[in-house]
Design a protein around this motif. Structure first.
Motif, PDB file in Angstrom:
ATOM      1  N   UNK A   1       4.649  -3.304  -0.732  1.00 57.59           N
ATOM      2  CA  UNK A   1       4.815  -2.978  -2.156  1.00 57.59           C
ATOM      3  C   UNK A   1       4.324  -4.112  -3.048  1.00 57.59           C
ATOM      4  N   UNK A   2       4.072  -3.775  -4.281  1.00 59.53           N
ATOM      5  CA  UNK A   2       3.538  -4.747  -5.227  1.00 59.53           C
ATOM      6  C   UNK A   2       4.518  -5.796  -5.683  1.00 59.53           C
ATOM      7  N   UNK A   3       5.741  -5.750  -5.180  1.00 57.06           N
ATOM      8  CA  UNK A   3       6.763  -6.725  -5.564  1.00 57.06           C
ATOM      9  C   UNK A   3       6.969  -7.799  -4.489  1.00 57.06           C
ATOM     10  N   UNK A   4       6.233  -7.753  -3.396  1.00 57.01           N
ATOM     11  CA  UNK A   4       6.448  -8.666  -2.282  1.00 57.01           C
ATOM     12  C   UNK A   4       5.743  -9.997  -2.494  1.00 57.01           C
ATOM     13  N   UNK A   5       6.045 -10.949  -1.607  1.00 58.62           N
ATOM     14  CA  UNK A   5       5.464 -12.288  -1.698  1.00 58.62           C
ATOM     15  C   UNK A   5       3.939 -12.247  -1.570  1.00 58.62           C
TER      16      UNK A   5
END
Length: 354
Positions: free
Chosen positions: A204-208
């Motif tokens: 997802x676009x929220x990961x590191x």
């Protein structure tokens, strides 16, 4: 001394074991290992998929992503110099290898440190001929462990640009598929070259990984949310596509993501036996009429190693904290299993201080 040893062809036979202390020949340099990176190749050798032990031996010392320190003055190096080492060695009988280009070996009978017929660097001490060593600037420090994957990326970009520049060419937009070490380093190197870059991964676009891609000014795309063809259509196609996902279907489909005169370079490996599909018009019409090109690349020339070290140091100066975050796990040798299981960009085995 201790080293990380495996028996090629035997699944899960990797262990820390005592190995003989190296005795450098006159043209060799004694090295104290600082860090060794872990990658998919190491995991697959450990799982028994491939790898070849040195002649007359059952076991192979792993480790081809090397960062170490010179132990003694000599052969053009001084004690305390930080160095990395190339991986592939000449077959000894083809024109490419005779021309110092084992990355383009004609016979395929080369040897590789920590992979095929040569011990790697995952031991407390190692030796290497001076001609195979690449100096790492002190400013780069621990991040010099990224030189090996960086060299693969540098070669891929060099070859893709050489193909693109065979004719008048735009070098504006690039897509990197895969957000592991190869994909992320390709992203940063392409940004240094001035490309507008999209980096695609399954996370997802929220990961590191998304944060790391965006830290250098790239646009992260989660393939779970946006099909790559939709991204290509939205931006008008890409001049360069670097594939580092290791999926043959994705590899073939890169041809559909290019715009006119675009070049796709494949770095992933997929050994599964299966059929892959592509709309015939992409291959039979678009690729021909729009001068699209597809090529594969692996390993690297010595100049690519030097370029990788230089680019890593440039990236450190420009995006220092972000580049440092590439290495998400550093563990001691006896915790190698944690490194093998790590799902971030890069894990390393830490041997000591420089």
């Amino acid at each position: 001394m201790r080293g990380l040893v495996t028996i090629p062809g035997q699944p899960h036979g990797t262990a820390v074991a005592e190995v003989p202390d190296p005795r450098p020949a006159e043209d060799e340099v004694l090295l104290r290992t600082w860090e060794v990176g872990v990658c998919g190749t190491d995991r697959e050798i450990s799982e028994g998929v491939f790898g070849v032990a040195p002649p007359g031996r059952e076991a192979l010392v792993l480790g081809h992503e090397f960062l170490g320190v010179v132990e003694h003055d000599g052969n053009g190096f001084s004690r305390g110099d930080l160095v990395t080492a190339t991986v592939r060695r000449s077959c000894g009988r083809c024109d490419a290898c005779a021309g110092c280009s084992p990355d383009a070996c004609h016979t395929g009978d080369y040897a590789e440190r920590g992979i095929t017929r040569l011990d790697g660097f995952a031991s407390e001490l190692a030796v290497e001929q001076a001609e195979h060593l690449v100096a790492v600037p002190p400013s780069l420090g621990r991040l010099g462990v990224l030189a090996e994957p960086g060299s693969v990326c540098a070669r891929a970009i060099r070859h893709a640009c050489a193909v693109g520049e065979r004719q008048p060419w735009r070098s504006e937009r690039a897509l990197v598929i895969g957000a592991g070490a190869i994909g992320m380093l390709s992203t940063y190197f392409l940004r240094l070259d001035g490309f507008e870059v999209w980096t695609a991964g399954r996370s997802p676009g929220t990961t590191a990984k998304a944060v790391l891609a965006e830290a250098c000014g790239a646009t992260y795309v989660s393939t779970a949310d946006a099909p790559l063809v939709a991204v290509a259509e939205q931006v008008g196609g890409f001049d360069v596509v670097i594939e580092a996902a290791g999926d043959a279907q994705v590899m073939l489909y890169t041809l559909a993501l290019l715009r006119r005169n675009g070049v796709a370079c494949l770095l992933g490996v997929d050994g599964h036996s299966r059929e892959v599909r592509l709309d015939a018009r992409v291959l039979g019409v678009d690729t021909i009429l729009q001068n699209r090109a597809l090529l594969g690349s692996v390993n690297a020339h010595a100049r690519d190693w030097e370029a990788a070290v230089s680019r890593l140091d440039q990236a450190r100066a420009r995006w220092g904290d972000a580049l440092a975050d590439f290495v998400g796990l550093r563990v001691a040798l006896d915790r190698f299993e944690e490194a093998f299981e790590f799902g971030g960009v890069k894990a390393t085995l830490h041997f000591g201080d420089a």
